[in-house]
Design an enzyme around this catalytic site. Structure first.
Site, PDB file in Angstrom:
ATOM      1  N   THR A 104       0.726  -1.206   0.035  1.00 14.10           N
ATOM      2  CA  THR A 104      -0.060  -0.061  -0.022  1.00 14.10           C
ATOM      3  C   THR A 104       0.776   1.366   0.055  1.00 14.10           C
ATOM      4  O   THR A 104       1.844   1.308   0.364  1.00 14.10           O
ATOM      5  CB  THR A 104      -1.012  -0.067   1.252  1.00 14.10           C
ATOM      6  N   ASP A 105       0.321   2.389  -0.656  1.00 15.53           N
ATOM      7  CA  ASP A 105       0.896   3.523  -0.413  1.00 15.53           C
ATOM      8  C   ASP A 105       1.249   4.287   1.002  1.00 15.53           C
ATOM      9  O   ASP A 105       1.990   5.014   1.549  1.00 15.53           O
ATOM     10  CB  ASP A 105       0.333   4.598  -1.274  1.00 15.53           C
ATOM     11  N   GLU A 106       0.222   3.450   1.812  1.00 17.79           N
ATOM     12  CA  GLU A 106       0.309   4.110   3.297  1.00 17.79           C
ATOM     13  C   GLU A 106       1.700   3.875   4.012  1.00 17.79           C
ATOM     14  O   GLU A 106       1.808   4.337   5.195  1.00 17.79           O
ATOM     15  CB  GLU A 106      -0.699   3.483   4.155  1.00 17.79           C
ATOM     16  N   TYR A 116      -1.679  -0.388  10.763  1.00 16.30           N
ATOM     17  CA  TYR A 116      -1.860  -1.004   9.658  1.00 16.30           C
ATOM     18  C   TYR A 116      -0.599  -1.034   8.686  1.00 16.30           C
ATOM     19  O   TYR A 116      -0.242  -1.816   7.941  1.00 16.30           O
ATOM     20  CB  TYR A 116      -3.029  -0.721   8.891  1.00 16.30           C
ATOM     21  N   LYS A 125       2.354  -3.237   6.926  1.00 14.96           N
ATOM     22  CA  LYS A 125       2.578  -3.346   5.782  1.00 14.96           C
ATOM     23  C   LYS A 125       3.985  -2.981   5.535  1.00 14.96           C
ATOM     24  O   LYS A 125       4.664  -3.566   4.769  1.00 14.96           O
ATOM     25  CB  LYS A 125       1.600  -2.702   4.782  1.00 14.96           C
TER      26      LYS A 125
HETATM   27  P1  NAD Z   1      -9.723  -7.373   2.330  1.00 19.39           P
HETATM   28  O1  NAD Z   1      -9.687  -7.067   3.804  1.00 19.39           O
HETATM   29  O2  NAD Z   1     -10.827  -6.943   1.472  1.00 19.39           O
HETATM   30  O3  NAD Z   1      -9.137  -8.862   2.055  1.00 19.39           O
HETATM   31  C1  NAD Z   1      -8.352  -9.446   2.648  1.00 19.39           C
HETATM   32  C2  NAD Z   1      -8.542 -11.009   2.381  1.00 19.39           C
HETATM   33  O4  NAD Z   1      -7.574 -11.589   3.091  1.00 19.39           O
HETATM   34  C3  NAD Z   1      -9.768 -11.451   2.985  1.00 19.39           C
HETATM   35  O5  NAD Z   1     -10.288 -12.639   1.956  1.00 19.39           O
HETATM   36  C4  NAD Z   1      -9.499 -12.592   4.274  1.00 19.39           C
HETATM   37  O6  NAD Z   1     -10.119 -13.473   4.346  1.00 19.39           O
HETATM   38  C5  NAD Z   1      -7.955 -12.775   3.987  1.00 19.39           C
HETATM   39  N1  NAD Z   1      -6.940 -13.073   5.147  1.00 19.39           N
HETATM   40  C6  NAD Z   1      -6.966 -12.596   6.036  1.00 19.39           C
HETATM   41  N2  NAD Z   1      -6.197 -12.987   6.981  1.00 19.39           N
HETATM   42  C7  NAD Z   1      -5.775 -14.035   6.382  1.00 19.39           C
HETATM   43  C8  NAD Z   1      -5.058 -15.127   6.756  1.00 19.39           C
HETATM   44  N3  NAD Z   1      -4.404 -15.130   8.088  1.00 19.39           N
HETATM   45  N4  NAD Z   1      -4.733 -16.071   5.927  1.00 19.39           N
HETATM   46  C9  NAD Z   1      -5.402 -16.354   4.861  1.00 19.39           C
HETATM   47  N5  NAD Z   1      -6.154 -15.429   4.298  1.00 19.39           N
HETATM   48  C10 NAD Z   1      -6.316 -14.348   5.295  1.00 19.39           C
HETATM   49  O7  NAD Z   1      -8.333  -6.707   1.656  1.00 19.39           O
HETATM   50  P2  NAD Z   1      -8.140  -5.773   0.137  1.00 19.39           P
HETATM   51  O8  NAD Z   1      -8.763  -4.469   0.488  1.00 19.39           O
HETATM   52  O9  NAD Z   1      -8.641  -6.681  -0.754  1.00 19.39           O
HETATM   53  O10 NAD Z   1      -6.670  -5.411   0.399  1.00 19.39           O
HETATM   54  C11 NAD Z   1      -5.915  -6.584  -0.287  1.00 19.39           C
HETATM   55  C12 NAD Z   1      -4.420  -6.497  -0.424  1.00 19.39           C
HETATM   56  O11 NAD Z   1      -4.124  -5.203  -0.855  1.00 19.39           O
HETATM   57  C13 NAD Z   1      -4.012  -6.276   1.168  1.00 19.39           C
HETATM   58  O12 NAD Z   1      -2.546  -6.874   1.271  1.00 19.39           O
HETATM   59  C14 NAD Z   1      -3.984  -4.569   1.388  1.00 19.39           C
HETATM   60  O13 NAD Z   1      -2.902  -4.239   2.361  1.00 19.39           O
HETATM   61  C15 NAD Z   1      -3.595  -4.258  -0.071  1.00 19.39           C
HETATM   62  N6  NAD Z   1      -4.105  -3.049  -0.466  1.00 19.39           N
HETATM   63  C16 NAD Z   1      -5.261  -2.680  -0.260  1.00 19.39           C
HETATM   64  C17 NAD Z   1      -5.799  -1.467  -0.852  1.00 19.39           C
HETATM   65  C18 NAD Z   1      -7.030  -0.902  -0.666  1.00 19.39           C
HETATM   66  O14 NAD Z   1      -7.585   0.224  -0.976  1.00 19.39           O
HETATM   67  N7  NAD Z   1      -8.017  -1.847  -0.385  1.00 19.39           N
HETATM   68  C19 NAD Z   1      -4.830  -0.536  -1.436  1.00 19.39           C
HETATM   69  C20 NAD Z   1      -3.470  -0.948  -1.544  1.00 19.39           C
HETATM   70  C21 NAD Z   1      -3.012  -2.144  -1.158  1.00 19.39           C
HETATM   71  P1  TYD Z   2     -10.935   4.197   4.250  1.00 16.77           P
HETATM   72  O1  TYD Z   2     -11.724   3.802   3.377  1.00 16.77           O
HETATM   73  O2  TYD Z   2     -10.743   3.612   5.568  1.00 16.77           O
HETATM   74  O3  TYD Z   2      -9.309   3.994   3.613  1.00 16.77           O
HETATM   75  P2  TYD Z   2      -7.868   4.394   4.173  1.00 16.77           P
HETATM   76  O4  TYD Z   2      -7.922   4.883   5.731  1.00 16.77           O
HETATM   77  O5  TYD Z   2      -6.918   3.388   4.232  1.00 16.77           O
HETATM   78  O6  TYD Z   2      -7.214   5.584   3.417  1.00 16.77           O
HETATM   79  O7  TYD Z   2     -10.940   5.869   4.458  1.00 16.77           O
HETATM   80  C1  TYD Z   2     -10.397   6.794   3.255  1.00 16.77           C
HETATM   81  C2  TYD Z   2     -10.702   8.050   4.052  1.00 16.77           C
HETATM   82  O8  TYD Z   2     -11.919   8.319   4.685  1.00 16.77           O
HETATM   83  C3  TYD Z   2      -9.854   8.198   5.253  1.00 16.77           C
HETATM   84  O9  TYD Z   2      -9.015   9.587   5.245  1.00 16.77           O
HETATM   85  C4  TYD Z   2     -10.682   8.077   6.262  1.00 16.77           C
HETATM   86  C5  TYD Z   2     -11.893   8.680   6.096  1.00 16.77           C
HETATM   87  N1  TYD Z   2     -13.372   8.130   6.646  1.00 16.77           N
HETATM   88  C6  TYD Z   2     -14.076   8.886   7.073  1.00 16.77           C
HETATM   89  O10 TYD Z   2     -14.111  10.248   7.001  1.00 16.77           O
HETATM   90  N2  TYD Z   2     -15.277   8.152   7.920  1.00 16.77           N
HETATM   91  C7  TYD Z   2     -15.405   6.730   7.821  1.00 16.77           C
HETATM   92  O11 TYD Z   2     -16.100   6.230   8.373  1.00 16.77           O
HETATM   93  C8  TYD Z   2     -14.363   5.888   7.239  1.00 16.77           C
HETATM   94  C9  TYD Z   2     -14.414   4.394   7.153  1.00 16.77           C
HETATM   95  C10 TYD Z   2     -13.353   6.722   6.483  1.00 16.77           C
END
Ligand code: NAD
Ligand code: TYD
Length: 348
Positions: free
Chosen positions: A130-132, A155, A159
């Site tokens: 992630t960019d975070e 988080y 990562k």
């Molecule tokens: P998500 O929470 O929707 O999905 C995570 C999946 O991992 C789920 O299906 C869960 O059952 C599985 N999981 C969790 N713990 C596990 C374990 N111990 N063993 C096996 N499976 C397990 O997450 P997402 O939003 O789809 O993100 C997927 C990946 O991409 C993550 O690594 C996250 O850090 C990264 N990512 C997410 C975003 C975003 O905006 N959502 C952006 C950049 C990177």
């Molecule tokens: P989120 O979707 O949780 O992603 P991330 O924290 O990984 O960027 O949140 C996106 C942005 O929205 C973040 O600045 C937090 C804000 N946010 C709210 O203001 N209210 C909410 O209930 C949630 C879940 C997020």
């Protein structure tokens, strides 16, 4: 090629699994997922019977299980997405993020190293990050691949730690790897604890829209299918030991995004313009809330020819339509666990 995708029942993982199963009929895709609250096999209905797809229920922390499947299925590559992914949950329960994201990743690296040891040629461990990990930007500037890591939430710290371990396995044991760091994704199948799906669901149900702080936080949004396409490119063409930043060139202040969502939802629901905006409720800020994320995605654009294909207007419209057409999906994921989480997090 036999490819292991971890976390393939989650939001991004399910799009990646579907993309690989449909695009590469000659590959076999193994989806390993523990099915936590965030994992849902309903996300994969359209490909569950495909000849080149197998689901493996398991935990990346379970070494015996991982060893057994690596030996049995002889994976050529790993695309590792399994993680705990929600910042707010990491604030209340950091340890489970350390366990899954750090220990789970190291466990997977170890098993890959040990079972591939005899031959690393044509092998690849791809960590989806992630960019975070880069922390927070001020009003200007962009994250590049050389920006120093500076994570602020449990988080992002977990990562960042897992990224460091992947790199360390590359340097110490010559495990072939690649990492990508992506901005905020949105789209179908997104669990309704994250901003966009949470607010779509709350607008449908006329519930308060809890905006943290003053809402002047900025995120760079990317449609999830464009992330899946980028992952395909990085997996096949990315340089060994390289990092690629992936982003949407699409920055939005939360409050502007929420207002746009309200307008689109009013239109979709046939409500008077302005009625959803009345649901906006400013709530206590997230501790350690990062002000701004923005990605410089020029490396992947120039080196691998990737660029987002879906505009934000198109992507949001597709996303809203999907939630309207899949109310049963929303009903299913809103379990007792979700309601408990919601009550604790928002008390609204
Ligand atoms: P998500 O929470 O929707 O999905 C995570 C999946 O991992 C789920 O299906 C869960 O059952 C599985 N999981 C969790 N713990 C596990 C374990 N111990 N063993 C096996 N499976 C397990 O997450 P997402 O939003 O789809 O993100 C997927 C990946 O991409 C993550 O690594 C996250 O850090 C990264 N990512 C997410 C975003 C975003 O905006 N959502 C952006 C950049 C990177
Ligand atoms: P989120 O979707 O949780 O992603 P991330 O924290 O990984 O960027 O949140 C996106 C942005 O929205 C973040 O600045 C937090 C804000 N946010 C709210 O203001 N209210 C909410 O209930 C949630 C879940 C997020």
């Amino acid at each position: 090629m036999n490819i292991l995708i971890t976390g393939g029942a989650g939001f991004i993982g399910s799009h990646v699994v579907r993309h690989f199963v449909n695009t590469y009929p000659s590959y076999h895709i193994y989806n390993l997922d523990k099915l936590t609250y965030a994992g849902n096999l309903q996300n994969l209905k359209t490909i569950e019977n495909a000849a080149n797809y197998t689901f493996l229920k398991g935990d990346i922390l379970d070494e015996q299980f991982l060893m057994a499947v690596f030996i049995k299925y002889k994976f050529d590559g790993v695309i590792h997405l399994a993680a705990e992914s929600h910042v707010d949950r990491s604030i209340t329960d950091p340890l489970s993020f350390v366990k899954t994201n750090v220990l789970g990743t190291v466990n997977l690296l170890n098993v890959a190293k040990n079972t591939w040891q005899s031959d690393f040629s044509n092998k690849r461990f791809y960590h989806i990050s992630t960019d975070e990990v880069y922390g927070s930007l001020g009003e200007t500037g962009l994250f590049t691949e050389t920006t120093a890591y500076d994570p602020n939430s449990p988080y992002s710290a977990s990562k960042a730690s897992s990224d460091h371990f992947v790199r360390a396995y590359g340097e110490t044991y010559q495990l072939p790897f690649v990492i990508s760091n992506c901005s905020n994704n949105y789209g179908p199948n997104h669990f309704p604890e994250k901003l966009i799906p949470l607010f779509i669901n709350n607008i449908i149900n006329n519930k308060a829209l809890p905006v943290y702080g003053d809402g002047n936080y900025t995120r760079d949004w990317l449609y999830v299918i464009d992330h899946a396409i980028a992952i395909d490119l990085v997996f096949h063409k990315g340089k060994n030991k390289a990092t690629y930043n992936i982003g949407g060139f699409n920055e939005w202040k939360n409050i502007d995004l929420v207002k746009l969502l309200c307008q689109l939802m009013d239109k979709k629901l046939g409500r008077t313009q302005g009625s959803s905006e009345k649901l906006i409720t400013y709530v206590k800020d997230r501790p350690g809330h990062d002000l701004r994320y923005a990605i410089d995605a020029n490396k992947i654009r120039t080196e691998l020819g990737w660029t987002p294909t879906v505009t934000f207007e198109q992507g949001l419209a597709k996303t809203i339509d999907w939630y309207f057409d899949n109310q049963d999906w929303l009903d299913n994921v809103i379990s007792k666990e979700y309601l408990n989480y919601y009550q604790k997090q928002y008390n609204l």
